[in-house]
Design an enzyme around this catalytic site. Structure first.
Site, PDB file in Angstrom:
ATOM      1  N   TYR A  83       0.858  -1.182   0.000  1.00  0.00           N
ATOM      2  CA  TYR A  83       0.000   0.000   0.000  1.00  0.00           C
ATOM      3  C   TYR A  83       0.893   1.231   0.000  1.00  0.00           C
ATOM      4  CZ  TYR A  83      -3.421   3.467   1.551  1.00  0.00           C
ATOM      5  OH  TYR A  83      -4.228   4.565   1.637  1.00  0.00           O
ATOM      6  N   GLU A 107      -3.658   7.281  -4.158  1.00  0.00           N
ATOM      7  CA  GLU A 107      -3.620   6.033  -3.393  1.00  0.00           C
ATOM      8  C   GLU A 107      -3.380   4.882  -4.355  1.00  0.00           C
ATOM      9  OE1 GLU A 107      -7.332   4.359  -1.719  1.00  0.00           O
ATOM     10  OE2 GLU A 107      -6.308   4.434   0.207  1.00  0.00           O
TER      11      GLU A 107
END
Ligand code: GDP
Ligand code: MN
Length: 399
Positions: free
Chosen positions: A122, A210
């Site tokens: 991530y 993101e």
């Protein structure tokens, strides 16, 4: 604090775009993304599958995450399988944990070369309001469970703030990359990706990039398999492509209506509709609603330059939200005069014949005239003279 951040970050003030558009931006700045294209018909899906050599990942393009678990992402092994999946998906509404029960319409799918996944990381860049600057957020535990990781093992998520006076420093990128458990070569690729993200973020006035997952492939290369980019709406004027990209069908009808009138609208899940002007008053109002033992159903911010029609529109939008049981108006009349607010409210109640209780705290320019307008209208209004008075009156209106 999170809740306040949510209002002004996830709300009407953020412009969302689709995954395929986010990836186009990232690719232009040098972040590796899978080969592929967007399609809006099953035939196009078949064509792209063939170009990619048969197998492909087909992904619903919607303004919501959680698609993987909702059946909106599929690995297909032939153009025929791609067609079949796309037929079942295009034109339907996808319901994920991030949408309401009504879901969001799927009008396009992204068809991409499948990544050979070794690990899922991530990596995000967003604004840290408390530090007043950009912050990288990274975790070796990327993929579909990241929200759960954030809750149960917050230590598995690293944060690295960037000082905009000097930009992202090499040692910071190295620290993040090492924390992700990457080898030396991969650390260099990750550092290049972070530098590209930072450049994109700053040049295009973004509020969020993101990448989840950032995949470590079996051959050791890094690739952004899923990406989400959001823009600050005050920066739309110098980011025209975002206006062209905007997909109103992905937004709820009330959001679209509000944005057409230049009203900032944020939907929340409580029962009190809140009409405010300015972010500071919105935060104070949130506390008042809490103090009355309730939670906001929404916030509408009409801003300083509103006229009677715009105020009426905002109240109309609130009255058409089925969650609203009571309305609280908390406005300081300055540039937006109090009597204009009052006339707008009266107009909306006249038009809708609504009987939803109304608590009003109005101060500032032309407040006596505003009181007179409301008195004459015959509306049942509970006036709060001061902020301190609001809680009790609101609680009363909620019964
Ligand atoms: P989201 O659920 O909306 O966040 O959609 P994602 O694009 O992140 O996809 C969900 C999950 O599907 C990812 O976390 C991966 O595990 C898997 N996935 C997506 N694309 C690929 C791919 O190209 N190859 C493999 N092996 N898995 C993928
Ligand atoms: Mn994802």
């Amino acid at each position: 604090m999170l809740e306040y951040a949510l209002i002004f970050w996830a709300g009407g003030s953020v412009i969302k775009i689709h995954e395929y558009q986010s990836k186009e931006l990232l690719a232009n700045f040098g972040v590796p993304v899978p080969k592929g294209r967007v399609a809006s018909s099953p035939e196009e899906v078949a064509e792209i599958c063939r170009e990619l050599g048969g197998t492909a990942v087909v992904k619903a393009q919607v303004y919501a995450g959680g698609r993987g678990k909702a059946g909106g992402v599929k690995l297909v092994n032939s153009p025929e399988e791609g067609v079949e999946y796309a037929r079942g998906l295009l034109g339907t509404r996808l319901v994920t944990v991030q949408t309401g029960p009504e879901g969001v319409p799927v009008q396009r799918v992204l068809v991409e070369e499948p990544a050979q996944v070794e690990r899922e990381l991530y990596l995000a860049l967003t604004v840290d309001r408390s530090a007043q600057g950009p912050v990288f957020i990274a975790s070796a535990a990327g993929g579909m469970e990241i929200e759960e990781v954030a809750e149960t093992q917050p230590e598995a998520i690293a944060r690295e703030g960037v000082d905009i006076a000097v930009g992202l420093q090499a040692f910071q990128a190295r620290r993040i990359a090492r924390g992700l458990g990457l080898d030396a070569g991969q650390q260099r690729s990750a550092a290049r990706i972070m530098a590209a993200m930072y450049k994109l973020f700053m040049e295009r006035d973004l509020t969020l990039i993101e990448i989840n997952p950032l995949v470590v492939s079996k051959d050791g290369s890094l690739v952004a398999v899923d990406a989400k980019v959001s823009l600050e709406d005050d920066a739309l004027f110098r980011n025209k492509d975002f206006s062209d990209w905007r997909d109103p069908e992905q937004e709820t009808p009330l959001e679209v209506e509000a944005s057409e009138y230049g009203i900032a609208y944020v939907k929340l899940d409580g029962s009190v509709g809140c009409l405010v002007n300015g972010a500071g008053l919105a935060m104070a109002t949130m506390d008042l609603v809490r103090g009355a033992g309730a939670t906001p159903a929404n916030f509408l911010d009409v801003g300083g330059g509103a006229d009677e029609a715009k105020v009426a529109k905002a109240v109309n939008i609130m009255l058409s939200d089925p969650d609203v049981e009571s309305i609280l108006v908390n406005i300081f009349g300055g540039i937006l005069r109090s009597d204009i607010v009052a006339r707008g409210i009266v107009r909306a109640y006249d038009e809708t014949k609504s009987e939803i209780p109304l608590t009003i705290r109005l101060q500032g320019v032309q407040v006596d005239e505003a009181r007179a307008v409301l008195d004459e209208s015959g509306l049942q209004v509970s006036f709060a003279e001061t902020l301190l008075d609001v809680e009790a009156r609101l609680a009363e209106s909620l019964g």
